[in-house]
Structures are given as C-alpha cells and as structure tokens.
Scaffold this active site. Structure first.
Site, PDB file in Angstrom:
ATOM      1  N   SER A  20       0.836  -1.213   0.000  1.00  6.83           N
ATOM      2  CA  SER A  20       0.000   0.000   0.000  1.00  6.83           C
ATOM      3  C   SER A  20       0.862   1.251   0.000  1.00  6.83           C
ATOM      4  CB  SER A  20      -0.930   0.006   1.218  1.00  6.83           C
ATOM      5  OG  SER A  20      -0.192  -0.107   2.420  1.00  6.83           O
ATOM      6  N   ASN A 107      -2.144  -1.842  13.539  1.00 12.77           N
ATOM      7  CA  ASN A 107      -3.605  -1.676  13.551  1.00 12.77           C
ATOM      8  C   ASN A 107      -4.032  -0.394  14.269  1.00 12.77           C
ATOM      9  OD1 ASN A 107      -3.405  -4.106  12.352  1.00 12.77           O
ATOM     10  ND2 ASN A 107      -4.423  -5.300  13.949  1.00 12.77           N
ATOM     11  N   THR A 152     -40.015  25.204 -12.261  1.00 14.89           N
ATOM     12  CA  THR A 152     -40.386  23.929 -11.655  1.00 14.89           C
ATOM     13  C   THR A 152     -40.716  23.031 -12.847  1.00 14.89           C
ATOM     14  OG1 THR A 152     -42.732  24.462 -11.480  1.00 14.89           O
ATOM     15  CG2 THR A 152     -41.376  25.033  -9.589  1.00 14.89           C
ATOM     16  N   HIS A 153     -40.366  21.779 -12.762  1.00 18.77           N
ATOM     17  CA  HIS A 153     -40.508  20.845 -13.891  1.00 18.77           C
ATOM     18  C   HIS A 153     -39.773  21.360 -15.125  1.00 18.77           C
ATOM     19  CE1 HIS A 153     -43.846  19.056 -11.540  1.00 18.77           C
ATOM     20  NE2 HIS A 153     -44.098  20.314 -11.256  1.00 18.77           N
ATOM     21  N   SER A 296     -13.856  23.746 -29.257  1.00 17.66           N
ATOM     22  CA  SER A 296     -13.968  22.441 -29.899  1.00 17.66           C
ATOM     23  C   SER A 296     -12.862  22.323 -30.930  1.00 17.66           C
ATOM     24  CB  SER A 296     -15.337  22.342 -30.566  1.00 17.66           C
ATOM     25  OG  SER A 296     -15.294  21.425 -31.636  1.00 17.66           O
ATOM     26  N   LYS A 302     -17.556  27.032 -30.999  1.00 15.92           N
ATOM     27  CA  LYS A 302     -18.058  26.492 -29.727  1.00 15.92           C
ATOM     28  C   LYS A 302     -17.350  26.980 -28.478  1.00 15.92           C
ATOM     29  CE  LYS A 302     -20.402  23.021 -29.134  1.00 15.92           C
ATOM     30  NZ  LYS A 302     -20.706  21.657 -28.725  1.00 15.92           N
ATOM     31  N   ASN A 304     -17.481  25.290 -24.749  1.00 17.05           N
ATOM     32  CA  ASN A 304     -18.077  24.194 -23.977  1.00 17.05           C
ATOM     33  C   ASN A 304     -17.867  24.387 -22.472  1.00 17.05           C
ATOM     34  OD1 ASN A 304     -18.925  22.855 -26.314  1.00 17.05           O
ATOM     35  ND2 ASN A 304     -16.908  21.908 -26.575  1.00 17.05           N
ATOM     36  N   GLU A 309     -19.179  20.399 -16.568  1.00 15.38           N
ATOM     37  CA  GLU A 309     -19.463  19.013 -16.969  1.00 15.38           C
ATOM     38  C   GLU A 309     -18.598  18.030 -16.187  1.00 15.38           C
ATOM     39  OE1 GLU A 309     -20.532  18.728 -21.522  1.00 15.38           O
ATOM     40  OE2 GLU A 309     -18.909  20.145 -21.194  1.00 15.38           O
ATOM     41  N   TYR A 336      -9.640  -5.831  13.204  1.00 19.21           N
ATOM     42  CA  TYR A 336      -8.917  -5.430  11.998  1.00 19.21           C
ATOM     43  C   TYR A 336      -8.848  -6.597  11.032  1.00 19.21           C
ATOM     44  CZ  TYR A 336      -5.455  -3.907   8.672  1.00 19.21           C
ATOM     45  OH  TYR A 336      -4.837  -3.576   7.503  1.00 19.21           O
ATOM     46  N   GLN A 341      -7.288  -2.067   4.420  1.00 17.60           N
ATOM     47  CA  GLN A 341      -6.291  -1.309   3.652  1.00 17.60           C
ATOM     48  C   GLN A 341      -6.946  -0.654   2.419  1.00 17.60           C
ATOM     49  OE1 GLN A 341      -2.211  -2.794   3.256  1.00 17.60           O
ATOM     50  NE2 GLN A 341      -2.604  -2.965   1.070  1.00 17.60           N
TER      51      GLN A 341
HETATM   52  N1  ARG Z   1      -1.247  -1.181   5.442  1.00 14.62           N
HETATM   53  C1  ARG Z   1      -2.167  -1.616   6.421  1.00 14.62           C
HETATM   54  C2  ARG Z   1      -3.519  -0.905   6.274  1.00 14.62           C
HETATM   55  O1  ARG Z   1      -3.585   0.040   5.593  1.00 14.62           O
HETATM   56  C3  ARG Z   1      -1.631  -1.340   7.768  1.00 14.62           C
HETATM   57  C4  ARG Z   1      -2.097  -2.259   8.823  1.00 14.62           C
HETATM   58  C5  ARG Z   1      -1.617  -3.627   8.614  1.00 14.62           C
HETATM   59  N2  ARG Z   1      -1.868  -4.439   9.744  1.00 14.62           N
HETATM   60  C6  ARG Z   1      -1.707  -5.756   9.690  1.00 14.62           C
HETATM   61  N3  ARG Z   1      -1.937  -6.404  10.767  1.00 14.62           N
HETATM   62  N4  ARG Z   1      -1.342  -6.376   8.606  1.00 14.62           N
HETATM   63  O2  ARG Z   1      -4.517  -1.276   6.817  1.00 14.62           O
END
Ligand code: ARG
Length: 483
Positions: A20, A107, A152-153, A296, A302, A304, A309, A336, A341
């Site tokens: 991550s 955690n 309205t509408h 455009s 144009k 836009n 949007e 947890y 994650q």
């Molecule tokens: N990268 C993990 C998360 O975002 C951190 C916690 C991981 N904890 C574990 N017991 N593997 O949740």
C-alpha cells in the site's frame, strides 16, 4: 518485520498485490507525528531512555527532510508507509528504532494516522467550501436587481431575483457539505494504545497519547489550558478510545468524510447542471469565461462548459467511493482485517476530487468567469413566454375577495385567451380583461409586472428586495464569523 516466524519470502506477485506504500505514503507526516507521541510516552513510562528518545526524535527529523526533499527511498518490499518509516529509523539510529513498536501494532497506528489525516482533510474541504460560498455571495450582492425565471418541472414558474437563486445555491452547498461533522467524528477518539486489538501491556496513558498524537506538544497543551475554558478540546483527539477492539475496527470516520464529499458533490453537480443549461444559446442567462470553458477541435464557434461538466461527471465517481466503503465494511468480522487497507484509496480520491471541484466551482463563480447576460435575460422576460405574470392576476383576485379556486379558474381562462390570441400579458387591454371575466377590472393592468410579483413575496424566505438584502447580510456575517 516478521521473518522470525516465516522461512520463505512472499511471492513477488503477492508483494505487488499487497503493498500500500504507493498510496499510503501520503500519511507519512501523521505517521511520524503519531510515532513521536508514542515514543515520548514510552520514555515517560520507562521503556525508552532519554537518550533513545532523543535518537528517535533526531532520526525522524532526518526522515522528514528526506521525504520532503524527495530523497526517501520508498520500498515496496516494506509494504506500507509505517514499515518503510520504521525500517529507515532503525537504519539511521539502530536499536532505539527497534524499540519504538513496543506495545503498538500497525492496527492502532494506521487507524490513528488515518484519523488525523481525515480530520485535517475535512478542515481543508471546509475552507474550500467557504471560499466557494464567498464567491457565490459576492455575485449575489451584484445581482440583486436582476429578475429571471425560476423553474419547476423545468418550465417557467415564477420570476425571482438572480441574487435569490444564487443564495439558493449558497444554501445547497452550506447545508449539503457536512465537513465539520466529518472533522469532529475523525478526531473524536484516539486509537493509540489499543495495540493489535486488546490494548497495551505497558501502561501507556491513552489520554496523554490522544492529546499529542498529531504532534501537539506539552507546551502547547499547557498554554491552551490557560487560555481555553475547561471542557474545550485540546490537541489531536477529544477522547481516547473507550474500547480497544472498536478502536482498530472502526472506519465510521472514513464513511462520514466520504459521505460529506458525496453530498457536497451532489450539490455541486446540480449547480453545474444549472450553469450548463444557463450557458446554452437557448437560455443564454450567463456566459462562462475562457478560464473555465474550452473550445472544440472541429467547431470553431463552440464554447463548452467543461469545468461544470467535469464536476457533474466526477460526482458519480465520488458517490461510487461511498458505496465502495459501505460494501467494504458491511461483512467484516471484528476487528482489523486486511480488507481495511482498501479504505484509503476511496477516501484519498473522494477528497481529492471534491477539493478540486470546490476550487473549480469557486473559479466558475469568480467575477471574471460568471458573466450575467442582463439583456438576454430581459429579452426572455419581454417575450412573455411562460405567462409568469398570471400569478399576479390570481393574487390580485384573492385580494379583491374572490376565493382562490375561482381566481385560479378565471386566471386560467385569461391565460388561454392570451395563448389563443398569440399575445403577451404585457399587451393586454381593459377590453381583453373584460372579455374574459367581469371581475378582471382595468386597475389590474398596472399590477401585472414581474417586478410587482417578485416584490409581493415579502415573507422571510421570499424574493422581495428587502428580504433578499436581509438574507444576504446575514450570510455575509456568517461567512465572516465562521472562519
Ligand atoms: N497497510 C495496512 C492498512 O492500511 C496497515 C495495517 C496492517 N496491519 C496488519 N496487521 N497487517 O490497513
């Protein structure tokens, strides 16, 4: 970090799959601040010596510089922001770095970091909301005398002041963007000291950690105590978590923040849709400036409304993130689970998109980009289309003592007459009125203007100039005092 228990290494594919760090490195500042607070607590209870705490502090100073200058070497093998930073700390200062994680788990660490980050983000979003509101209010102040149709509408319904319409958008955004609620939910409880799920064996003081988890120093807490009435919060969190299992499993604060984003985006999207419509040749109420529109590649004529949007388009994406989070959480067993994650990218992207949209909409409503076409609006009104003047007739009849339902019928017949003769209300004569119903006296003719109708709405939330000016003044004060 857990090599002791394992003989093999994770597969390369697994490493890529489970990392991550590519996205949670955004939490680095909060991670370091939480670790500094935790290290100070470990020293206070005798797990770390003063020297070790100093080493940890100077190690984090080095790491902060490395990250800020882009020199920090983030490693996928180290999975996430927490392990990357801890491992670098140990590389820099040796054994003291290895002691930092005593009694802590990723955690409670990730839950703490993410909450502090979410609270800061909510604050940023709230400020961006106010910046947008300030622009809308400024345009409303300039447009009190412009009258245009309200729908309205999507059919012309009643004439209103443009300022009144702008204030309607103001209220949509103000009421529809509960970022301060998300802020207070995120900083309600501190997970630090909850460990993996059952608490901390070394007696850390969770209340001290709660106040200091965002880098709030002892000095700041001392001086705040002198300044602030008892009961007002000081530091990072309001309270330590009341239950260690709940502390590491809970992601309500993430739901609240993304809900606030989804709600805010829904308001912005509706406003964007109105502006897209208003800037068409058919409406032509406003022209949006060069800075927020595009041309455009094929049709040179144009202009836009891409900014609007895209705001409308991104709303689906942000609402989708809210659904992702609900779905992520709905079947999770306590406490947890690694699934959690997956909460981060939803929150990061939802808040990034919402922040960008708030800023872009503030640009759309800036003086340079929100150009009101007064003549065009007047031409629409002069055309008489939609017969908005009719309500004047019904109101006037009521004031003459005619029951409203009869007045409605007489007015309906008058509209039919005008429609059949292909004329406008503005062209009606006393003879026309008499031809429809004897109760339509000639005095009515001078009551027929749209301005008169707008001014008749004298109620608190109405369109009369005096009311709109009062509401404007109130909102100006609110904006000034709510910063
Ligand atoms: N990268 C993990 C998360 O975002 C951190 C916690 C991981 N904890 C574990 N017991 N593997 O949740």
């Amino acid at each position: 970090m857990w090599a002791g228990r394992f003989s093999g290494k994770p597969d390369k594919l697994m490493q890529e799959f489970s990392q991550s760090v590519s996205f949670d490195q955004r939490l680095w500042k909060e991670d370091i601040q939480g670790s500094l607070a935790y290290a100070a607590e470990l020293q206070r209870i005798g797990i770390l010596t003063e020297k070790e705490l100093k080493d940890i502090q100077s190690g984090f100073t080095t790491i902060t510089k490395e990250i800020e200058s882009g020199k920090f070497n983030w490693k996928v093998e180290l999975e996430d922001v927490h392990m990357n930073i801890e491992s670098r700390l140990t590389e820099l200062i040796g054994d003291a770095g290895k002691k930092l994680h005593t009694g802590r788990s990723r955690n409670d660490q990730v839950a703490t970091d993410f909450r502090v980050w979410a609270a800061r983000r909510a604050d940023e979003l709230d400020m961006a909301t106010k910046d947008l509101l300030a622009q809308v209010l400024a345009r409303a102040t300039e447009q009190v005398d412009v009258i245009l149709p309200a729908y309205t509408h999507l059919q012309r319904a009643m004439p209103v002041r443009l300022a009144h319409q702008l204030l309607a958008w103001f209220w949509m955004v103000r009421e529809g963007s509960p970022f301060m609620h998300a802020w207070s939910q995120a900083r309600m409880m501190s997970p630090l000291g909850s460990g993996a799920c059952s608490g901390n064996s070394f007696g850390v003081d969770m209340t001290r950690l709660a106040a200091r988890a965002d880098g709030t120093t002892d000095d700041a807490i001392e001086s705040a105590r002198k300044r602030i009435r008892v009961g007002r919060s000081i530091g990072a969190f309001e309270f330590p978590s009341h239950n260690s299992l709940h502390a590491v499993a809970d992601r309500d604060f993430a739901l609240d923040l993304v809900y606030a984003c989804a709600k805010c985006m829904t308001q912005l999207s509706r406003i964007a849709e109105d502006l897209i419509l208003w800037s068409t040749s058919e409406f032509g109420f406003v022209t949006l400036g060069d800075a927020v529109t595009t041309g455009s590649s094929i049709m040179p004529q144009k202009r836009n409304p891409d900014a609007c949007e895209l705001v409308r388009g991104k709303t689906g994406r942000v609402v989708g993130h809210l659904m992702s989070l609900f779905t992520l959480l709905k079947g999770l067993p306590m406490t947890y689970n690694r699934d959690l994650q997956e909460d981060k990218e939803a929150v990061f992207d939802a808040t990034d998109q919402t922040l960008a949209c708030l800023r872009v909409m503030a640009l759309v409503f800036s003086k340079e980009n929100f150009k009101v076409n007064r003549e065009r609006i007047q031409a629409h009104l002069d055309s008489g289309a939609g017969y908005m003047e009719a309500m004047n007739v019904a109101d006037w009849l009521v004031l003459q003592g005619v029951p409203f339902r009869d007045g409605h019928d007489i007015t309906g017949r008058l509209v039919k007459y005008v429609e059949q003769k292909k004329m406008r209300f503005a062209d009606l004569t006393a003879q026309d009125l008499a031809a429809v119903d004897p109760r339509l006296k000639p005095e009515l003719l001078k009551e027929l203007s749209l301005e008169a109708l707008v001014e008749r709405k004298q109620v608190y939330a109405g369109t009369a100039k005096a009311r709109v000016l009062e509401r404007l003044a109130e909102l100006k004060t609110w904006l000034k005092t709510s910063e």
